[in-house]
Design an enzyme around this catalytic site. Structure first.
Site, mmCIF file in Angstrom:
data_model
loop_
_atom_site.group_PDB
_atom_site.id
_atom_site.type_symbol
_atom_site.label_atom_id
_atom_site.label_comp_id
_atom_site.label_asym_id
_atom_site.label_seq_id
_atom_site.Cartn_x
_atom_site.Cartn_y
_atom_site.Cartn_z
ATOM 1 N N LYS A 1 -4.261 -6.248 9.609
ATOM 2 C CA LYS A 1 -4.171 -5.895 8.119
ATOM 3 C C LYS A 1 -4.044 -7.093 7.316
ATOM 4 O O LYS A 1 -3.036 -7.869 7.518
ATOM 5 C CB LYS A 1 -3.236 -4.560 7.987
ATOM 6 C CG LYS A 1 -3.187 -4.199 6.660
ATOM 7 C CD LYS A 1 -2.403 -3.082 6.354
ATOM 8 C CE LYS A 1 -2.308 -2.367 5.002
ATOM 9 N NZ LYS A 1 -1.481 -1.225 4.777
ATOM 10 N N SER B 1 -3.074 3.034 2.845
ATOM 11 C CA SER B 1 -3.914 1.937 2.402
ATOM 12 C C SER B 1 -4.551 1.220 3.562
ATOM 13 O O SER B 1 -5.377 0.306 3.404
ATOM 14 C CB SER B 1 -2.579 1.106 1.595
ATOM 15 O OG SER B 1 -1.689 0.620 2.681
ATOM 16 N N SER C 1 0.620 5.026 4.806
ATOM 17 C CA SER C 1 -0.373 4.325 5.060
ATOM 18 C C SER C 1 -1.037 4.159 6.305
ATOM 19 O O SER C 1 -2.153 3.332 6.474
ATOM 20 C CB SER C 1 -0.126 3.019 4.411
ATOM 21 O OG SER C 1 -0.570 3.040 2.890
HETATM 22 N N1 GLN Z 1 -0.484 6.312 -0.639
HETATM 23 C C1 GLN Z 1 0.751 5.738 -0.864
HETATM 24 C C2 GLN Z 1 1.125 4.753 -2.030
HETATM 25 O O1 GLN Z 1 0.041 4.871 -2.704
HETATM 26 C C3 GLN Z 1 1.222 5.038 0.495
HETATM 27 C C4 GLN Z 1 1.039 3.443 0.617
HETATM 28 C C5 GLN Z 1 1.605 2.977 1.690
HETATM 29 O O2 GLN Z 1 2.081 3.589 2.889
HETATM 30 N N2 GLN Z 1 1.522 1.719 1.678
HETATM 31 O O3 GLN Z 1 2.215 4.276 -2.276
#
Ligand code: GLN
Length: 493
Positions: A79, A159, A183
């Site tokens: 990532k 994400s 995410s």
């Molecule tokens: N979807 C969540 C956010 O937008 C979680 C993102 C994440 O876990 N990095 O904050």
């Protein structure tokens, strides 16, 4: 000969060790897959030479009769939130365009030390803020999955959408993810793969671009539970460079995998039956409960009474921390610098941030600075921190009655790109089942449970006690065995 890209981490590791094929052949096969799947936009940078170099090292070690490292011959995707020495790292933001870290993150270094090679850097929501990978400054990742007779591009989740896409499309046997509020788990659920967020502090955050430091945790995303266990063993471990790193040995999770849940109690939190939950999600959850019972577990209903406050608390705490973490991007030290003619320092900061940060990132910074501002700090930030404590206490109480919790991972299957983008609240609702475990720092995993009416994957989430990754993995494996989930997206790219 078998297509080597159909193999997962364990099969590649064993095959290289036993001389069934060369690590170089594996790396070449995956490199070719990556190069042939650019339509998915999963990779921001391809690093075929990195994968080949690690493979050659594995083949040389084997030829020399050395004991192979735990991930020798296994190429993975990284990532693009992990700093990789000499390889561009942007967190999918324009503000970091051109940044080439002079250092390696601890998690990626741990993986290289274990013998893994890197296929490339994976696209993501900008600074890991999002649930659909649509906030990347470098274009959406397109899920390899499609609805039947419908070419509408679907979200791969976020994400870690590049990671979920790379693994589910067979471009990598495993990939790193990070999970701040879901995410790893939500994109894993959307694409029919497995992913685990370990207990907060298991994986070092050093060299991982920070979003919300008290929540961020790295973890693996892979095709099955065993592969997640293998990869997590390599990623985790104490790191003196991260003050919140846990000074604990890394257990041998793979060796202790077991699907026998006799004597284990599985809790089903009644507050996760949220209004408007699709019948298919409800049915899958019930199916999961039956599978747990079939594996020998006792099912107990438990209560997590503060669940409904988790999402609002998260969307105060995470932006608050983000607004502080992102203050370092000022045009002075890294990446983009926008220095208008005759501008002073403040103007340069403002111009750089205006040009460099995407809309969602700006929204989070605005929310974060607002909830931390003098007049509103107690009303929002302090209140949210109190709620966080209550949520952690809910879990402690529930775990007096059970060993793990079983819930759906997300309230829906993958949605179409663009479907929720205009409505941030609808997007934030995706995290309703994943955020509570994040706030409490608990280990949690998503495993595929089945398909919805459109043939799209749905995930089940297992949440464990602090440090009980083993309990989570074993419950996940019990589901995996019973679900028999073998669906894969049909290549159209
Ligand atoms: N979807 C969540 C956010 O937008 C979680 C993102 C994440 O876990 N990095 O904050």
């Amino acid at each position: 000969m078998t297509d080597l890209t159909t193999l997962g981490i364990a099969a590649i590791r064993d095959g290289v060790r036993d001389g069934q094929f060369k690590a170089r052949e594996v790396a070449e096969a995956f490199n070719a897959k990556v190069a042939g799947a650019r339509a998915l936009n999963a990779f921001l940078v391809e690093t075929p030479e990195h994968a080949l170099a690690a493979a050659d090292a594995a083949d040389a070690a084997r030829a020399a009769g050395e004991t192979l490292k735990p991930l020798a011959g296994v190429p993975i995707g990284m990532k693009d939130l992990f700093a990789t020495k000499g390889v561009a790292t942007t967190a999918a933001s324009k503000i970091l365009e051109g940044f080439v870290p002079p250092y390696e993150s601890t998690v990626s270094q741990n993986l290289w030390n274990a013998g893994a090679g890197m296929l490339g850097k994976l696209n993501l929501d900008q600074f890991a803020m999002g649930s659909s990978n649509e906030t990347s400054a470098f274009g959406n990742v397109i899920s390899p999955w499609r609805r039947p007779n419908d070419t509408a591009p679907l979200a791969p989740g976020g994400s870690s959408g590049g990671s979920s896409t790379a693994v589910s499309a067979g471009l990598a046997p495993g990939a790193t993810g990070t999970d701040t509020g879901g995410s790893i788990r939500q994109p894993a659920a959307f694409t029919g793969i497995s992913g685990i967020k370990p207990t907060y502090g298991r994986c070092s955050r050093w060299g991982t671009i920070a979003f919300a430091s008290s929540l961020d945790q790295a973890g693996p995303m892979a095709r099955d539970v065993r592969d997640c266990a293998i990869m997590l063993e390599a990623m985790a471990g104490f790191d003196a460079k991260d003050a919140t790193s846990l000074k604990l040995d890394v257990p041998n999770w793979e060796a202790a995998l077991s699907t026998d849940l006799k004597g284990r109690r599985v809790g089903v939190p009644k507050e996760y039956r949220v209004d408007g939950m699709p019948a298919e999600i409800e049915a899958l959850w019930q199916q999961g409960i039956d599978w747990m019972r079939d594996a020998g577990a006792e099912i107990v209903e438990v209560s997590l009474p503060h669940t409904k406050y988790a999402l609002p608390a998260y969307y105060i705490i995470a932006p608050a921390e983000a607004s502080s973490n992102l203050a370092r991007y000022d045009g002075v030290r890294y990446g983009l610098r926008d220095l208008p003619e005759g501008a002073g320092l403040q103007d340069m900061y403002a111009a750089t941030r205006a040009a460099g940060f995407g809309d969602e990132v700006k929204r989070r910074i605005l929310i974060g600075t607002y909830v931390l501002s003098a007049g509103f700090y107690d009303a929002y930030y302090t209140q949210a921190q109190k709620v966080r404590t209550l949520i952690a206490r809910d879990f402690e109480r529930a775990f007096e009655q059970c060993d793990v919790l079983l819930t759906p991972t997300a309230p829906s299957a993958a949605f179409a790109l663009g479907e929720k983008q205009a409505d941030p609240l609808a997007m934030y609702l995706n995290d309703v089942f994943t955020v509570p475990a994040s706030l409490a720092g608990l280990p949690a995993m998503s495993v595929p449970g089945g398909l919805d009416k459109d043939g799209l994957p749905l995930g089940l989430q297992i949440i464990g006690k602090p440090l009980d990754e083993q309990g989570v993995l074993n419950a996940g494996l019990a589901i995996e065995q019973r679900a028999g989930f073998t669906a894969r997206p049909q290549a159209w790219w």
